[in-house]
Design a protein around this motif. Structure first.
Motif, PDB file in Angstrom:
ATOM      1  N   PHE A 130       0.827  -1.211   0.000  1.00  0.00           N
ATOM      2  CA  PHE A 130       0.000   0.000   0.000  1.00  0.00           C
ATOM      3  C   PHE A 130       0.858   1.257   0.000  1.00  0.00           C
ATOM      4  N   GLN A 131       0.338   2.298  -0.648  1.00  0.00           N
ATOM      5  CA  GLN A 131       0.915   3.641  -0.575  1.00  0.00           C
ATOM      6  C   GLN A 131      -0.220   4.622  -0.284  1.00  0.00           C
ATOM      7  N   ASP A 132      -0.043   5.449   0.716  1.00  0.00           N
ATOM      8  CA  ASP A 132      -1.067   6.435   1.079  1.00  0.00           C
ATOM      9  C   ASP A 132      -2.425   5.789   1.308  1.00  0.00           C
TER      10      ASP A 132
ATOM     11  N   THR B 292      -3.671   0.479  -2.496  1.00  0.00           N
ATOM     12  CA  THR B 292      -2.716  -0.090  -3.433  1.00  0.00           C
ATOM     13  C   THR B 292      -2.646   0.833  -4.647  1.00  0.00           C
ATOM     14  N   SER B 293      -1.658   0.625  -5.501  1.00  0.00           N
ATOM     15  CA  SER B 293      -1.519   1.490  -6.679  1.00  0.00           C
ATOM     16  C   SER B 293      -2.703   1.362  -7.625  1.00  0.00           C
ATOM     17  N   THR B 294      -3.451   0.270  -7.509  1.00  0.00           N
ATOM     18  CA  THR B 294      -4.632   0.100  -8.361  1.00  0.00           C
ATOM     19  C   THR B 294      -5.924   0.464  -7.639  1.00  0.00           C
ATOM     20  N   GLY B 295      -5.807   1.079  -6.439  1.00  0.00           N
ATOM     21  CA  GLY B 295      -6.957   1.690  -5.787  1.00  0.00           C
ATOM     22  C   GLY B 295      -7.625   0.924  -4.679  1.00  0.00           C
TER      23      GLY B 295
ATOM     24  N   LEU C 213       2.945   2.137   7.469  1.00  0.00           N
ATOM     25  CA  LEU C 213       2.032   0.991   7.484  1.00  0.00           C
ATOM     26  C   LEU C 213       1.176   0.908   8.742  1.00  0.00           C
ATOM     27  N   LEU C 214       1.457   1.757   9.719  1.00  0.00           N
ATOM     28  CA  LEU C 214       0.687   1.676  10.966  1.00  0.00           C
ATOM     29  C   LEU C 214      -0.803   1.886  10.746  1.00  0.00           C
ATOM     30  N   ASN C 215      -1.156   2.903   9.959  1.00  0.00           N
ATOM     31  CA  ASN C 215      -2.570   3.182   9.732  1.00  0.00           C
ATOM     32  C   ASN C 215      -3.242   2.063   8.953  1.00  0.00           C
ATOM     33  N   VAL C 216      -2.515   1.501   7.976  1.00  0.00           N
ATOM     34  CA  VAL C 216      -3.075   0.372   7.215  1.00  0.00           C
ATOM     35  C   VAL C 216      -3.274  -0.817   8.144  1.00  0.00           C
TER      36      VAL C 216
ATOM     37  N   ASN D 234      -5.620  13.098  -9.044  1.00  0.00           N
ATOM     38  CA  ASN D 234      -4.915  13.830  -7.993  1.00  0.00           C
ATOM     39  C   ASN D 234      -5.763  13.977  -6.733  1.00  0.00           C
ATOM     40  N   ASN D 235      -7.093  14.048  -6.916  1.00  0.00           N
ATOM     41  CA  ASN D 235      -8.012  14.186  -5.784  1.00  0.00           C
ATOM     42  C   ASN D 235      -8.436  12.843  -5.205  1.00  0.00           C
ATOM     43  N   LYS D 236      -7.892  11.754  -5.773  1.00  0.00           N
ATOM     44  CA  LYS D 236      -8.195  10.381  -5.342  1.00  0.00           C
ATOM     45  C   LYS D 236      -9.660  10.006  -5.539  1.00  0.00           C
ATOM     46  N   GLU D 237     -10.278  10.622  -6.536  1.00  0.00           N
ATOM     47  CA  GLU D 237     -11.586  10.150  -6.992  1.00  0.00           C
ATOM     48  C   GLU D 237     -11.384   9.042  -8.021  1.00  0.00           C
ATOM     49  N   TYR D 238     -10.312   9.166  -8.780  1.00  0.00           N
ATOM     50  CA  TYR D 238      -9.932   8.161  -9.765  1.00  0.00           C
ATOM     51  C   TYR D 238      -8.638   7.486  -9.319  1.00  0.00           C
TER      52      TYR D 238
END
Length: 772
Positions: free
Chosen positions: A173-175, A178-181, A210-213, A616-620
């Motif tokens: 995971f990042q942010d 996963t990179s595919t959402g 990774l703590l939050n995940v 960029n807004n993490k809608e997509y």
């Protein structure tokens, strides 16, 4: 090792898993065209690394098989030795650490599964099946560093089909995604439904990231949790990959993870035996903290999980050809306009789930149903209800499903039970248990409940969980028997007493009667108050908005509009916004009848800009961007010659390559599709391109810019080698680099331009070309 044995062990103590293999190989100066080949080329080196981790306190030793699959071995000429290499890896680990558990590792494939990449689900399944056969003498299977949930599903199913070992499934995971959402809850929902023995996260952003995940994982599953972070974020300094966290820094997070209730702790990139030793000292002998969450009925897409609890949720019924002549004709013509419009509209109107049915005489459902599932998933986040009586078409649709779907349906008939239940178990789907059998739909509450109980018993015997069996007591019209309403509601009440979720097709109650909307509304209110969980209904019907017992679901912002009867400029715009690869060529052709090619191209570019904003807004997420890029590429292939005739000139020539030993190209391909729409000439050299070939191509084509891509820290170092080789040959062409591990700091070190992602690359490249 048996699953029960691992489960018992994980209740008794924290288990420690080893750290990085590649990091230690680099420290030792051991090189190979492929690290997995070292299992047979230099087994003593691999054994020494395994022993180092065992001596540091690791209970679990991971085989050196991260890339030991046919897809990654074949370019080096070793594809036909896949099983041999994996067997050797298990034997090396066993000999080096005889007192440890040996985990056979399945890693990423370097390519994505459709629609993100060109691998089919069956391709991924077969590749992982072959590798699992080589690992079956291990004690357990660990699937690690996966970013594509569909690839994870293929790996889990392959492992379960080809060995009887416990399975740990781990994603990266990042942010928070996963990179595919995929988010952590969705990952848990899918992995849980597929019956893995532990759920984990590895690699990613280091322990702090990774703590939050990890917190989200423990809130969404009762399965043991495995955490294997990097030793901080990597940096490439003076040609070496350096990780920021010392063993002491790394160990500070051990107790934080322990306090969350994790059961397995280890390391990933950058971690050494010293890192493992420090966490071993911190937690040695401790028992995992007991965790218990209330397990809920959940369904999900790749991006979103829907919990079925509380108010009644709406299942959109409109993607069904029954009584819809237009939809039937579209299906026969292989058109997708109706499916696209109904998917978007129903979600905009509050549907939490979408029923997808394409069963009509004259079409091949085995082709049409998977295609329909793929289209709906590309447009909306709503989980899918796969509605088919054809079990072969159903299995193909299950392979296309990104998330955890609901099967509509299985009934009490022998054939239905035999065909559908194994599919639900294998693919991790929930089922609708339809209260009918060979005698038809029962006329009494008692008989319906009896059939439902029979299906429930058969389903649980096949391994399905109680929470994944949703009962449909079947609605019959009150036109034939006014008592039908009471029978249905009593049946729902009885099923709820058994602890099962319920679903009904609401509009059947008024079939053959006038004032249907009013009848449906009253019935829905009564059913909801009785405890109905899911209502199959047309979301356009105002009764769902009038009823306070109904939850009108809210996904990402989708406006309600007529997606078909729009002016051509809006159609073109939406085709890119929603990644309509099927219809874009026809729309471009239609648009050229009244618009200049340049005008159309500008419309499409504007739509792409909105895609970028949504990203960029993490809608997509990556799937949306890729779908839009594919549609854009098709459109530009039709517009290109027209643009030239209208006086449009190529802005420049750009040569792209993924560097040697790296086969990842999805980001590069998105950049290429976007640049082509900006009228650049592209030379794409593909993946794993040696520096000499890149230099040769630059000499031949004289591009204005060279773009280099890499996903891994080990292959990112090749970028510097390429640049040095270019300068050695007196080639001054500017170079721009990108990839998951590439940073601005690294780009400055190797004197390259930098782009953080595919969408920002366009702006950077335009500026570079303008400067020239």
């Amino acid at each position: 090792m048996k699953r029960e044995e691992l489960a018992k062990l994980l209740k008794e103590k924290i288990l420690f898993v080893d750290g990085a293999m590649g990091t230690i190989l680099m420290q030792k100066g051991v090189s190979s065209i492929c690290n997995d080949l070292l299992n047979i080329e230099k087994p003593d080196v691999i054994k020494s690394i395994h022993k180092g981790y065992a001596d540091a306190g690791a209970d679990i030793i991971t085989t050196n098989t991260f890339g030991a699959n046919r897809l990654k071995l074949s370019p080096h000429g070793y594809g036909d030795r896949t099983i041999e290499i994996n067997k050797a890896a298990v034997e090396n680990a066993r000999q080096a650490a005889p007192k440890c558990l040996i985990a056979g590792e399945l890693g990423p494939l370097g390519k994505y599964v459709e629609p993100l990449g060109d691998l089919t689900f069956d391709d991924a399944y077969n590749i992982y099946s072959e590798q699992t056969k080589g690992l079956k003498e291990a004690d357990l299977i660990i699937i690690s560093t996966i970013s594509d949930i569909k690839k994870l599903k293929a790996a889990i199913i392959a492992a379960k089909d080809n060995c009887n070992l416990p399975i740990i499934a781990s994603m990266t995971f990042q942010d928070g995604r996963t990179s595919t959402g995929t988010d952590p809850e969705t990952f848990c929902t899918i992995a849980d439904s597929l019956g893995v023995d532990a759920i984990g996260i590895n690699c990613s952003e280091g322990p702090e990231g990774l703590l939050n995940v990890a917190k989200q994982l423990v809130e969404n599953t009762n399965k043991p949790i495995c955490i294997q972070p990097n030793a901080g974020l990597p940096k490439i300094i003076d040609g070496k990959t350096i990780f920021s966290q010392t063993p002491e820094d790394f160990s500070l997070y051990a107790e934080k993870f322990y306090s969350l209730g994790i059961s397995i702790l280890g390391g990933c990139c950058g971690t050494t035996p010293d890192h493992i030793k420090t966490i071993f000292k911190k937690l040695k002998g401790k028992k995992p903290i007991s965790r218990k969450i209330q397990e809920k009925t959940k369904l999900c897409s790749r991006l979103k999980t829907v919990g079925i609890e509380g108010k009644t949720l709406v299942v959109g019924e409109r993607i069904n050809p029954t009584g819809k002549k237009r939809f039937q004709e579209e299906l026969k013509l292989r058109k997708t306009d109706y499916i696209r419009q109904q998917a978007l509209e129903q979600v905009a109107l509050g549907a939490a789930l979408l029923d997808v049915n394409v069963g009509v005489v004259g079409i091949n459902e085995k082709e049409t149903l998977p295609k329909a599932i793929e289209i709906v998933q590309s447009l909306v986040d709503a989980p899918i209800v796969i509605d088919s009586s054809d079990h072969e078409a159903l299995e193909l649709a299950l392979k296309k499903s990104d998330g955890k779907p609901l099967i509509n349906s299985v009934n009490g008939k022998k054939n239905s039970l035999a065909q559908i239940l194994p599919l639900a178990k294998k693919y991790g789907a929930a089922i609708i248990a339809l209260a009918l059998d060979d005698s038809g739909i029962p006329s009494t509450k008692e008989k319906r409940v009896e059939i439902a109980k029979k299906i429930i018993t058969e389903a649980e015997n096949k391994g399905l969980r109680k929470r994944d069996i949703i009962v449909d007591c079947l609605v019959l019209t009150i036109a034939t028997n006014p008592e039908n309403e009471k029978i249905i509601l009593k049946s729902v009440k009885e099923i709820k007493k058994l602890g099962h979720k319920t679903i009904l097709g609401i509009s059947n109650i008024s079939h053959g009667l006038p004032n249907r909307s009013e009848i449906n509304s009253k019935f829905l209110t009564k059913a909801s108050k009785t405890g109905l969980d899911l209502a199959i209904i047309n979301p356009e019907d105002n009764i769902i908005h009038e009823n306070t017992e109904i939850e009108v679901f809210k996904f990402k912002k989708i406006s309600k509009e007529d997606y078909i009867n729009l002016p051509i400029d809006k159609k073109l715009y939406n085709a890119i916004l929603y990644g309509d690869e099927d219809n874009i060529m026809g729309l471009v052709q239609e648009g050229l009848k009244e618009l200049k090619a340049m005008k159309i191209n500008n419309i499409l570019v504007d739509a792409l800009n909105e895609v970028g904003e949504k990203f960029n807004n993490k809608e997509y997420f990556l799937p949306h961007v890729l779908a839009s890029a594919k549609a854009m590429k098709k459109a530009f292939s039709r517009l290109k010659q027209k643009l030239i005739k209208e006086g449009g000139k190529e802005k420049g020539i750009i040569l792209f390559a993924t560097v040697e030993n790296d086969v990842h190209d999805i980001g590069k391909n998105i950049v290429i599709a976007l640049l082509e729409s900006h009228n650049y000439k592209i030379i794409d050299m593909g993946t794993s391109v040696p520096k000499e070939k890149i230099v040769e191509a630059v000499k031949k084509h004289n591009p204005d810019l060279v773009g280099l891509s890499a996903l891994m820290t080990t292959t990112a170092l090749e970028m510097e080698k390429v640049i040095k080789e270019l300068r050695k040959n007196n080639i001054k062409t500017p170079v721009i680099i990108g990839g998951a591990v590439v940073t601005e700091e690294f780009s400055e070190q190797i004197r390259a331009e930098y782009s953080k992602d595919a969408l920002s690359a366009i702006k950077e490249i335009n500026e570079i070309i303008l400067k020239k």
